[in-house]
Scaffold this motif. Structure first.
Motif, short mmCIF file in Angstrom:
data_model
loop_
_atom_site.label_atom_id
_atom_site.label_comp_id
_atom_site.label_asym_id
_atom_site.label_seq_id
_atom_site.Cartn_x
_atom_site.Cartn_y
_atom_site.Cartn_z
N GLU A 1 0.73 -1.24 0.03
CA GLU A 1 -0.03 0.04 0.26
C GLU A 1 0.84 1.11 0.17
O GLU A 1 0.23 2.39 -0.15
CB GLU A 1 -0.93 0.00 1.28
CG GLU A 1 -1.71 -1.01 1.14
CD GLU A 1 -2.88 -1.01 0.26
OE1 GLU A 1 -3.25 0.18 -0.44
OE2 GLU A 1 -3.13 -2.07 -0.38
N VAL A 2 2.08 1.17 0.21
CA VAL A 2 2.89 2.41 0.27
C VAL A 2 3.31 2.98 -1.19
O VAL A 2 3.63 2.20 -2.01
CB VAL A 2 4.37 2.03 1.07
CG1 VAL A 2 5.14 3.15 1.51
CG2 VAL A 2 3.92 1.22 2.57
N ARG A 3 3.31 4.24 -0.86
CA ARG A 3 3.71 5.11 -2.33
C ARG A 3 4.60 6.07 -1.63
O ARG A 3 4.12 6.86 -0.62
CB ARG A 3 2.57 5.78 -2.85
CG ARG A 3 1.85 4.59 -3.85
CD ARG A 3 0.18 4.85 -4.30
NE ARG A 3 -0.27 4.07 -5.19
CZ ARG A 3 -0.57 2.81 -4.66
NH1 ARG A 3 -0.62 2.38 -3.27
NH2 ARG A 3 -1.19 2.14 -5.72
N GLY A 4 5.41 6.50 -2.07
CA GLY A 4 6.43 7.56 -1.83
C GLY A 4 7.61 7.97 -2.61
O GLY A 4 7.50 7.99 -3.88
N LYS A 5 8.53 8.77 -2.13
CA LYS A 5 9.51 9.38 -2.88
C LYS A 5 10.80 9.46 -1.75
O LYS A 5 10.70 9.88 -0.67
CB LYS A 5 9.36 10.91 -3.40
CG LYS A 5 10.42 11.26 -4.28
CD LYS A 5 10.55 10.42 -5.61
CE LYS A 5 11.89 10.77 -6.32
NZ LYS A 5 13.19 10.35 -5.87
N THR A 6 11.83 8.91 -2.33
CA THR A 6 13.02 9.18 -1.70
C THR A 6 13.85 10.59 -1.88
O THR A 6 13.52 11.14 -2.83
CB THR A 6 14.20 7.87 -2.11
OG1 THR A 6 14.33 8.13 -3.36
CG2 THR A 6 13.73 6.66 -1.72
N GLY A 7 14.64 11.05 -0.79
CA GLY A 7 15.29 12.27 -1.19
C GLY A 7 16.68 12.35 -0.51
O GLY A 7 16.96 11.89 0.50
N THR A 8 17.75 12.73 -1.21
CA THR A 8 19.15 12.96 -0.63
C THR A 8 19.49 14.11 -1.04
O THR A 8 19.33 14.75 -2.17
CB THR A 8 20.14 11.92 -1.27
OG1 THR A 8 19.74 10.83 -1.05
CG2 THR A 8 21.55 12.29 -0.84
N ALA A 9 19.55 15.18 0.05
CA ALA A 9 19.62 16.46 -0.05
C ALA A 9 20.78 17.00 0.55
O ALA A 9 21.15 17.00 1.80
CB ALA A 9 18.40 17.13 0.84
N GLN A 10 21.81 17.57 -0.42
CA GLN A 10 23.15 17.96 0.01
C GLN A 10 22.87 19.32 0.57
O GLN A 10 22.04 20.06 0.44
CB GLN A 10 23.99 18.20 -1.42
CG GLN A 10 24.34 16.80 -1.90
CD GLN A 10 25.32 17.02 -3.17
OE1 GLN A 10 25.51 17.98 -3.50
NE2 GLN A 10 26.03 15.93 -3.54
N TYR A 11 23.80 19.59 1.63
CA TYR A 11 23.88 20.91 2.25
C TYR A 11 25.02 21.47 2.71
O TYR A 11 26.18 20.76 2.74
CB TYR A 11 22.90 20.92 3.64
CG TYR A 11 23.41 20.01 4.66
CD1 TYR A 11 24.08 20.63 5.86
CD2 TYR A 11 23.07 18.60 4.54
CE1 TYR A 11 24.42 19.56 6.85
CE2 TYR A 11 23.20 17.97 5.56
CZ TYR A 11 24.24 18.20 6.54
OH TYR A 11 24.49 17.16 7.75
N GLY A 12 25.44 22.52 3.29
CA GLY A 12 26.66 22.86 3.39
C GLY A 12 27.43 23.19 2.42
O GLY A 12 27.29 23.87 1.24
N ASP A 13 28.71 22.58 2.13
CA ASP A 13 29.52 22.60 1.15
C ASP A 13 29.56 21.54 0.20
O ASP A 13 30.24 21.44 -0.70
CB ASP A 13 31.09 22.43 1.86
CG ASP A 13 31.43 21.25 2.40
OD1 ASP A 13 30.63 20.52 2.67
OD2 ASP A 13 32.57 21.19 2.98
N GLY A 14 28.30 20.70 0.45
CA GLY A 14 28.08 19.73 -0.53
C GLY A 14 28.46 18.28 -0.32
O GLY A 14 28.28 17.26 -0.86
N SER A 15 29.37 18.10 0.80
CA SER A 15 30.17 16.87 1.36
C SER A 15 29.16 15.95 2.32
O SER A 15 29.35 14.93 2.30
CB SER A 15 31.39 17.27 1.83
OG SER A 15 31.23 18.10 3.22
#
Length: 590
Positions: A536-550
């Motif tokens: 029943e699960v529907r969704g979206k993954t996300g990887t979000a860089q922050y700072g200097d991107g490291s």
């Protein structure tokens, strides 16, 4: 002049014959004296009232004690009847308007007689109230009803009244007591140290310093070690406390502060007479206490506990917000200990949403007719937008694939290009249509959904398209987005049953065909993750860089049936750990 002199002599003769000569001509009668006495009593001028009696000292002492005991906000009075012959009987009504809207009304009587051609009130305590006798005093007794509990949506207690003990320290004794007191309290509250006690005592001196407020069970554990320490005193009271001390540390205190007056009920109160030793003699008036009805929250203990348990293994700050798409009712606001140290960041923290924002970009492209779920799109390893190199994670490439696959595999390059093919306001409008950027005034909570400002350049628009750039969102905001996809309309969140939420900056309804496409694409995402066993699960993954991107945050947002949620693990590096936390959360619901 002879005529005038004769007229004056005649008038004096008439007055003398009628007994009205001299000062008695202008003297106040028994009604006027009664009115003056009651007016002085009502205004608080007890000396003036007592001076109108035949025993001013005794009268003033009784009147002062009555006003001090009852603390009236005002006293309304009305004379009903006064006789004319001495002794004259006076009957009058007194309405004591006491704090908290309490009113004590009754009829009393006094006797007046003349002393040296002046009317006086014969002093007896019954002048104040018929039931007040000599050598007695008035007292107000307040009977506080038991606080009502706060229940979850299923009728299970979230907050219940419990006895707590405040530990108060005389600052003058801090140097002697702080060490052993901290040693006893630190196992209960690690933030309490010898230094914190000493500094706290300095900041409030010469007033007593409230070191900590303990549940009674915790107090009894440490009582043998602290009870005899110099400079300590203890104050006991009743407070609403979570049934589980570790449950909902960010949301339950907010509920408590919101409903404290509501759950207190209406205190009962009595006016009584007491003897010289303070013992109760008679009851003059009584109003029964009325306990309040229980308050029902939209939260679910089951969902809240599942969320918190799912986050326990996570070393960094992590949070889950869950709501019911069909109603908007909040089900859980869960955070782990590292997140709690930063406050209610699940509700107000603003983070780059990364690829979870592709829900918004896809909705914008679908709504504009630029693409459909099965439209072939290019997913190269990198793309260049106005001189800016935009890569996929680890620079993977899919070639030409349906939009749904590019969405599932999270192709940054595809969605960067798609966003630049849209009008400048397209992402801002699409986000608002899904609830991101909406403002909700929820009783008991402060929330922020996020912000999607119009891009200032084509490069910024490309970066916004895959959730980087200037786009920010809270877990609360992304749960609203998931709930919008699930229900077809923006769910207006609420926390307490019967308390309306004010909603502003809501967008337009998303078209049904766009929603259907998003739902199918979000299911395709799940089939490639550890959540694939939950149909029943529907969704979206996300990887979000922050700072200097490291470094990067890990996200998963989605819904299952009538449950929408957002998971954020700050600094997790990728979305994989967020997906695992989501799996623990959903399977932990039972």
């Amino acid at each position: 002049m002879r005529v005038l002199r004769g007229l004056v002599v005649g008038v004096v003769a008439v007055l003398s014959a009628s007994g009205l000569a001299g000062c008695a001509l202008f003297a106040d009668g028994p009604r006027e004296i009664t009115e003056q006495f009651l007016t002085a009593l009502a205004s608080g001028d007890t000396a003036a009232a007592a001076a109108l009696t035949d025993a001013p000292e005794s009268a003033k002492a009784t009147l002062d004690q009555a006003r001090a005991a009852l603390e009236p906000e005002r006293i309304d009075q009305a004379v009903e009847h006064v006789g004319q012959a001495s002794p004259a009987a006076a009957r009058y009504r007194l309405d004591w308007r006491l704090p908290r809207g309490r009113v004590w009304s009754y009829t009393a009587e006094a006797e007046l007689y003349t002393v040296d051609d002046a009317w006086k009130v014969r002093w007896l305590p019954s002048v104040v109230h018929p039931g007040l006798a000599v050598r007695q005093q008035l007292a107000l007794r307040v009977e506080t009803p038991r606080q009502a509990p706060v229940l979850d949506r299923d009728g299970k207690a979230l907050l219940e009244p419990e006895t707590v003990v405040a530990v108060l320290l005389d600052p003058a004794q801090a140097a002697t007591t702080a060490g052993p007191l901290a040693a006893a309290l630190t196992p209960i509250d690690a933030s309490i140290t010898e230094q914190s006690i000493v500094e706290g005592a300095k900041s409030v001196q010469p007033k007593a310093y409230s070191v900590v407020t303990l549940r009674q069970s915790d107090y009894l554990k440490v009582k043998p070690a602290i009870y005899e320490l110099p400079g300590l005193r203890f104050s006991e009271q009743r407070r609403l406390l979570p049934v589980d001390a570790s449950l909902g540390e960010q949301v339950l205190p907010a509920i408590r502060s919101t409903v404290e007056e509501q759950v207190a009920g209406n205190a009962g109160w009595r006016v009584v007479t007491t003897d010289s030793g303070g013992g109760e003699v008679a009851e003059l008036h009584a109003q029964e206490a009325k306990p309040a009805d229980a308050v029902t929250s939209t939260l679910s203990r089951r969902v809240q506990a599942a969320g918190e348990k799912a986050l326990e293994p996570v070393p960094g700050a992590a949070m889950i917000v869950a709501l019911q798409p069909s109603t908007g009712e909040l089900l859980a606001v869960a955070q782990n200990a590292p997140a709690d140290q930063q406050g209610a960041i699940a509700l107000t923290g603003r983070y780059p949403p990364g690829s979870t924002f592709k829900i918004v970009t896809a909705a914008a492209g679908l709504g504009a007719g630029k693409v459909k779920a099965d439209t072939p799109v290019d997913c190269p390893a990198t793309t260049v937008v106005d001189g800016r190199l935009i890569p996929n994670n680890d620079r993977f490439a899919l070639g030409t694939v349906p939009l749904s696959q590019a969405f599932a595999q999270s192709c940054n390059t595809t969605f960067a290009r798609l966003s630049t093919d849209l009008p400048a306001m397209a992402l801002t409008d699409s986000a608002r249509d899904l609830g991101l950027g909406a403002d909700f005034v929820i009783q008991g909570l402060t929330t922020i959904t996020g912000s999607v400002p119009p891009a200032g350049s084509i490069v910024q628009q490309a970066e916004n398209g895959f959730g980087q750039g200037t786009v920010l969102a809270s877990p609360f905001g992304m749960a609203v987005v998931a709930g919008t996809v699930a229900s077809g309309r923006i769910p207006v969140p609420s926390l307490l049953r019967g308390a309306a939420t004010e909603a502003k900056n809501l967008g337009a309804p998303v078209r049904p065909d766009v929603l259907d496409a998003l739902r199918g694409m979000m299911r395709e995402v799940v089939t490639g993750t550890a959540l694939r066993d939950l149909p029943e699960v529907r969704g979206k993954t996300g990887t979000a860089q922050y700072g200097d991107g490291s470094t990067a945050h890990g996200w998963f947002v989605g819904y299952s049936g009538d449950l929408a949620f957002a998971v954020l693990l700050t600094g997790a590096g990728s979305s994989g750990l967020a997906v695992e936390a989501a799996h623990r959360f959903l399977t932990g619901l039972g």
